[in-house]
Design an enzyme around this catalytic site. Sequence first.
Site, PDB file in Angstrom:
ATOM      1  N   SER A 190       6.295   1.745   1.277  1.00 28.16           N
ATOM      2  CA  SER A 190       5.174   0.663   1.827  1.00 28.16           C
ATOM      3  C   SER A 190       5.567   0.014   2.989  1.00 28.16           C
ATOM      4  O   SER A 190       5.606   0.796   3.847  1.00 28.16           O
ATOM      5  CB  SER A 190       5.635  -0.467   0.698  1.00 28.16           C
ATOM      6  OG  SER A 190       4.859  -1.419   0.538  1.00 28.16           O
ATOM      7  N   GLU A 228      -2.879   3.122  -5.831  1.00 28.69           N
ATOM      8  CA  GLU A 228      -2.162   2.037  -5.204  1.00 28.69           C
ATOM      9  C   GLU A 228      -2.491   0.442  -5.587  1.00 28.69           C
ATOM     10  O   GLU A 228      -1.755  -0.284  -5.973  1.00 28.69           O
ATOM     11  CB  GLU A 228      -2.053   2.236  -3.790  1.00 28.69           C
ATOM     12  CG  GLU A 228      -1.841   3.533  -3.028  1.00 28.69           C
ATOM     13  CD  GLU A 228      -0.155   3.737  -2.766  1.00 28.69           C
ATOM     14  OE1 GLU A 228       0.452   2.874  -3.145  1.00 28.69           O
ATOM     15  OE2 GLU A 228       0.170   4.788  -2.260  1.00 28.69           O
ATOM     16  N   HIS A 247       1.015   1.615  -6.612  1.00 26.30           N
ATOM     17  CA  HIS A 247       1.905   1.610  -5.568  1.00 26.30           C
ATOM     18  C   HIS A 247       3.266   0.989  -6.093  1.00 26.30           C
ATOM     19  O   HIS A 247       3.566   0.497  -7.168  1.00 26.30           O
ATOM     20  CB  HIS A 247       1.568   0.026  -4.830  1.00 26.30           C
ATOM     21  CG  HIS A 247       2.047  -0.097  -3.438  1.00 26.30           C
ATOM     22  ND1 HIS A 247       2.034   0.624  -2.632  1.00 26.30           N
ATOM     23  CD2 HIS A 247       2.989  -1.166  -2.982  1.00 26.30           C
ATOM     24  CE1 HIS A 247       2.660   0.321  -1.298  1.00 26.30           C
ATOM     25  NE2 HIS A 247       3.309  -0.580  -1.585  1.00 26.30           N
TER      26      HIS A 247
END
Length: 472
Positions: free
Chosen positions: A187, A304, A394
């Site tokens: 991320s 995600e 995610h």
Amino acid sequence: MDDRTVDVTVSTGTIRGVGHDGILRYFGIPYAKAPVGELRFAAPVPRAPSTGAVNATAFGATAPQSPYPGELGDLLASVDIPGDDVLTLNIWSPEHAQSAPVVVWIHGGAFERGTSALPSYDGSAFARDGVIFVSINYRLGVEGFAVLEGAPRNIGLLDAVAALAWVRNEVAAFGGDPSRITIMGESAGGSMVAALLARSETRELVAGAIIQSGPLEVPPDDKAARSTIALAKKLKIPATRDAFLSISPEKLVAARAEITRGGTVFSGTPGFSPSLDPSSLPLSPHVALAQIEIPLLIGTNTDEYRLWLAPRELAKIGGFKEWVARIALRIPLKAARAAHAAWRSAPRGEILGQLLTDKALRAPATAAARAKSSPTYMYEFAWQSPVRGLRAAHALEIGFVFDTLDASDSVSLAGESAPQSLAEEMHSAWVAFIADGDPGWPTYRPERLTRVFDTSSMTTPQRRAAIVDALS
């Protein structure tokens, strides 16, 4: 076997850690001075040599931040460790390591949350498998990424630069090979990895890189400044270093929390990020990655968006809302048509979420993989979590990569019955890449081959390629 004290000598003195079951652990090692007082909103400053042994048996302080709000806070753990020494790193080393490969982990958290102290980031499995694992803390939010008159840009990135330089200079004392350093992040941490690669002076320090679900494009100064300007307006102060120095970190965090309260991924509330800057980051990573000659492992998760958008929010999105959001996000009609073709039975909200995932993460990763001439390996994490309809959301892959599925924050995302065999498969692939630059499947080019990780993993030409091609 009981814990025992272990000492290592580096250029600035002695560091005292703990050894247990063949792994040596050194936590909370300062790589720069505490960023307090006049050292706030300033580049990191090296620590002076210590006269006594530095006690490295506990994680360093967390950077100022607030917990994740609402339901997201139930899924993503927060750790609050008080103190001023936030510029620290942690090392897990195999006992008797000699010229071992090294990996430096940079945590995510949207540039304003996170810490290296999360249970799922435990580096024991990497050390068990012969890798020296290093994790770092860096300044977050306004303290790390504000755009202020009189202050350097990208302070949090400069922290990572200082940490990487420390590792390069000192890791040999822990049994590591300074010429075999891989940098790795997820991320915002993946974005930080990409930014380090975009800088020629830091790119030369690493032998490989892993980017997990990391945004690759860095905005110009004026766009990156929006979150700082909003905060200055909230506090009724100018956006200058002197003015922000007069406000405590706690008050800045509280004001930022008020600004973002109730916001969603579609609300337009500006977030923090690195910014283009002639000194600290002159080229956006999405452009610079094409020039990177070192091996790269890069990929995303299938769903995600499902961490950011709850199923009930997705269910509210119909045709009109999808169209409005698509226009606002500048998603081409061609990409939308390709998404509807790929996900024929999916509701409108799911289609929009997939487009959001592809525009923000998968398309830039694909463009980087297609542009690079050096070995580049693409993956897609597709295993579906049973928790809250997250599917392959995610951050879900982290517990598998670290082989820490039993960690509390991994269980929050993946549940208690996640497949250990998949963790062993992914962790082994990451270790192989860190050690030799090859995770065990063919490079992306020329056939666009991608490793799809699931209960039955496979290597296949990139799935749903028409969508990312339309977004490129």
